[in-house]
Scaffold this motif. Structure first.
Motif, PDB file in Angstrom:
ATOM      1  N   THR A  58       0.820  -1.214   0.000  1.00  0.00           N
ATOM      2  CA  THR A  58       0.000   0.000   0.000  1.00  0.00           C
ATOM      3  C   THR A  58       0.855   1.266   0.000  1.00  0.00           C
ATOM      4  OG1 THR A  58      -0.165  -0.085   2.399  1.00  0.00           O
ATOM      5  CG2 THR A  58      -1.972  -1.088   1.140  1.00  0.00           C
ATOM      6  N   HIS A  59       2.107   1.128  -0.348  1.00  0.00           N
ATOM      7  CA  HIS A  59       2.986   2.294  -0.354  1.00  0.00           C
ATOM      8  C   HIS A  59       3.482   2.645  -1.762  1.00  0.00           C
ATOM      9  CE1 HIS A  59       5.611  -1.213   0.344  1.00  0.00           C
ATOM     10  NE2 HIS A  59       6.428  -0.589  -0.466  1.00  0.00           N
ATOM     11  N   PHE A  60       2.715   2.311  -2.767  1.00  0.00           N
ATOM     12  CA  PHE A  60       3.045   2.658  -4.147  1.00  0.00           C
ATOM     13  C   PHE A  60       2.443   4.038  -4.423  1.00  0.00           C
ATOM     14  CE2 PHE A  60       2.025   2.509  -8.755  1.00  0.00           C
ATOM     15  CZ  PHE A  60       3.296   2.292  -9.255  1.00  0.00           C
ATOM     16  N   PHE A  61       3.218   5.082  -4.169  1.00  0.00           N
ATOM     17  CA  PHE A  61       2.726   6.453  -4.316  1.00  0.00           C
ATOM     18  C   PHE A  61       1.413   6.655  -3.554  1.00  0.00           C
ATOM     19  CE2 PHE A  61       5.373   5.595  -7.992  1.00  0.00           C
ATOM     20  CZ  PHE A  61       6.245   6.673  -7.968  1.00  0.00           C
ATOM     21  N   CYS A  63      -0.791   4.478  -2.940  1.00  0.00           N
ATOM     22  CA  CYS A  63      -1.851   3.666  -3.555  1.00  0.00           C
ATOM     23  C   CYS A  63      -1.544   2.196  -3.309  1.00  0.00           C
ATOM     24  CB  CYS A  63      -1.906   3.910  -5.059  1.00  0.00           C
ATOM     25  SG  CYS A  63      -2.272   5.615  -5.508  1.00  0.00           S
ATOM     26  N   SER A  64      -2.543   1.362  -3.531  1.00  0.00           N
ATOM     27  CA  SER A  64      -2.324  -0.086  -3.438  1.00  0.00           C
ATOM     28  C   SER A  64      -1.708  -0.590  -4.739  1.00  0.00           C
ATOM     29  CB  SER A  64      -3.647  -0.810  -3.200  1.00  0.00           C
ATOM     30  OG  SER A  64      -4.175  -0.479  -1.943  1.00  0.00           O
ATOM     31  N   PHE A  65      -0.862  -1.598  -4.598  1.00  0.00           N
ATOM     32  CA  PHE A  65      -0.236  -2.224  -5.757  1.00  0.00           C
ATOM     33  C   PHE A  65      -0.267  -3.733  -5.545  1.00  0.00           C
ATOM     34  CE2 PHE A  65       3.108  -3.879  -8.419  1.00  0.00           C
ATOM     35  CZ  PHE A  65       3.041  -3.092  -9.562  1.00  0.00           C
ATOM     36  N   ILE A  66      -0.922  -4.435  -6.444  1.00  0.00           N
ATOM     37  CA  ILE A  66      -0.913  -5.902  -6.405  1.00  0.00           C
ATOM     38  C   ILE A  66       0.406  -6.322  -7.021  1.00  0.00           C
ATOM     39  CG2 ILE A  66      -1.992  -8.015  -7.232  1.00  0.00           C
ATOM     40  CD1 ILE A  66      -4.650  -6.366  -7.435  1.00  0.00           C
ATOM     41  N   SER A  67       1.299  -6.830  -6.191  1.00  0.00           N
ATOM     42  CA  SER A  67       2.641  -7.138  -6.678  1.00  0.00           C
ATOM     43  C   SER A  67       2.788  -8.566  -7.196  1.00  0.00           C
ATOM     44  CB  SER A  67       3.677  -6.872  -5.585  1.00  0.00           C
ATOM     45  OG  SER A  67       3.381  -7.602  -4.422  1.00  0.00           O
ATOM     46  N   ILE A  97      -5.842   1.376  -7.302  1.00  0.00           N
ATOM     47  CA  ILE A  97      -5.128   0.099  -7.266  1.00  0.00           C
ATOM     48  C   ILE A  97      -4.348  -0.047  -8.564  1.00  0.00           C
ATOM     49  CG2 ILE A  97      -5.340  -2.411  -7.126  1.00  0.00           C
ATOM     50  CD1 ILE A  97      -8.069  -1.909  -5.716  1.00  0.00           C
ATOM     51  N   PHE A  98      -3.087  -0.379  -8.426  1.00  0.00           N
ATOM     52  CA  PHE A  98      -2.228  -0.609  -9.579  1.00  0.00           C
ATOM     53  C   PHE A  98      -1.706  -2.042  -9.540  1.00  0.00           C
ATOM     54  CE2 PHE A  98      -2.181   3.926  -9.062  1.00  0.00           C
ATOM     55  CZ  PHE A  98      -2.095   4.434 -10.344  1.00  0.00           C
ATOM     56  N   SER A  99      -1.270  -2.520 -10.682  1.00  0.00           N
ATOM     57  CA  SER A  99      -0.575  -3.795 -10.782  1.00  0.00           C
ATOM     58  C   SER A  99       0.207  -3.769 -12.084  1.00  0.00           C
ATOM     59  CB  SER A  99      -1.545  -4.983 -10.744  1.00  0.00           C
ATOM     60  OG  SER A  99      -0.807  -6.183 -10.522  1.00  0.00           O
ATOM     61  N   SER A 100       0.884  -4.854 -12.395  1.00  0.00           N
ATOM     62  CA  SER A 100       1.649  -4.892 -13.632  1.00  0.00           C
ATOM     63  C   SER A 100       1.887  -6.325 -14.063  1.00  0.00           C
ATOM     64  CB  SER A 100       2.996  -4.177 -13.455  1.00  0.00           C
ATOM     65  OG  SER A 100       3.841  -4.906 -12.585  1.00  0.00           O
ATOM     66  N   THR A 101       2.246  -6.455 -15.322  1.00  0.00           N
ATOM     67  CA  THR A 101       2.657  -7.745 -15.867  1.00  0.00           C
ATOM     68  C   THR A 101       3.542  -7.490 -17.070  1.00  0.00           C
ATOM     69  OG1 THR A 101       1.913  -9.955 -16.499  1.00  0.00           O
ATOM     70  CG2 THR A 101       0.699  -8.103 -17.465  1.00  0.00           C
ATOM     71  N   ASN A 102       4.324  -8.481 -17.429  1.00  0.00           N
ATOM     72  CA  ASN A 102       5.178  -8.351 -18.600  1.00  0.00           C
ATOM     73  C   ASN A 102       4.343  -8.277 -19.878  1.00  0.00           C
ATOM     74  OD1 ASN A 102       7.089 -10.078 -16.617  1.00  0.00           O
ATOM     75  ND2 ASN A 102       8.281  -8.757 -17.958  1.00  0.00           N
ATOM     76  N   GLN A 103       4.870  -7.602 -20.864  1.00  0.00           N
ATOM     77  CA  GLN A 103       4.207  -7.502 -22.162  1.00  0.00           C
ATOM     78  C   GLN A 103       3.996  -8.889 -22.774  1.00  0.00           C
ATOM     79  OE1 GLN A 103       6.433  -5.444 -25.266  1.00  0.00           O
ATOM     80  NE2 GLN A 103       4.539  -4.405 -25.872  1.00  0.00           N
ATOM     81  N   ILE A 134       1.878  -1.418 -16.843  1.00  0.00           N
ATOM     82  CA  ILE A 134       1.232  -1.019 -15.599  1.00  0.00           C
ATOM     83  C   ILE A 134      -0.271  -0.955 -15.840  1.00  0.00           C
ATOM     84  CG2 ILE A 134       1.075   0.747 -13.792  1.00  0.00           C
ATOM     85  CD1 ILE A 134       3.855  -0.581 -14.052  1.00  0.00           C
ATOM     86  N   TYR A 135      -1.043  -1.493 -14.891  1.00  0.00           N
ATOM     87  CA  TYR A 135      -2.503  -1.475 -14.959  1.00  0.00           C
ATOM     88  C   TYR A 135      -3.059  -0.708 -13.768  1.00  0.00           C
ATOM     89  CZ  TYR A 135      -2.563  -4.679 -18.836  1.00  0.00           C
ATOM     90  OH  TYR A 135      -2.388  -5.232 -20.083  1.00  0.00           O
TER      91      TYR A 135
END
Length: 139
Positions: A58-61, A63-67, A97-103, A134-135
């Motif tokens: 919860t410390h992504f700027f 915001c929440s980030f699903i890592s 809420i943010f998250s990410s994945t490889n292309q 990034i999503y």
């Protein structure tokens, strides 16, 4: 029947075993352990077996980030990742809420889109030749 719970340290080996099945090593053991200890991990169970888990910060700027979202390969495409995401969206302590994945990870991109996330940019140079997308989703 599936249900979602917070894991305990006694579940660490089960989560690490799933992670090993997906990435081929136990390099994230301490990361998973710390997430369990800090109550930043949610597991999804099928009957009495853990079939997947989600880790967040919860410390992504502020915001929440699903890592991390991991589902056993034999249990994929059965709604477990969606269940984890929906649960986290409902309990998220932040509105963004943010998250990410490889292309290269087309399946995970589909999961994010199906769950109302939109692309919000990308990061180069994390994995050589495979940018991180990034999503974003607002609750």
């Amino acid at each position: 029947m599936k249900f979602l719970v917070k894991p305990h340290l006694k579940n660490l080996d089960d989560l690490v075993d799933i992670d090993i099945e997906v990435i081929g090593n136990n390099s994230r053991r301490e990361y998973i352990k710390k997430a369990i200890e800090e109550e930043r991990c949610i597991v999804v169970k099928k009957e009495n077996s853990i079939v997947g888990f989600l880790i967040f910060v919860t410390h992504f700027f502020e915001c929440s980030f699903i890592s991390l979202i991991i589902v056993k390969p034999t249990e994929r495409r059965k709604g477990y990742a969606t269940s984890l995401i929906e649960h986290f969206v409902n309990i998220s302590p932040t509105k963004k809420i943010f998250s990410s994945t490889n292309q290269s990870n087309k399946r995970m991109q589909e999961v994010f889109k199906a769950n109302g996330f939109t692309q919000s940019g990308y990061i180069e140079n994390l994995d050589e030749g495979d940018p991180e997308i990034i999503y974003f989703k607002s609750t």
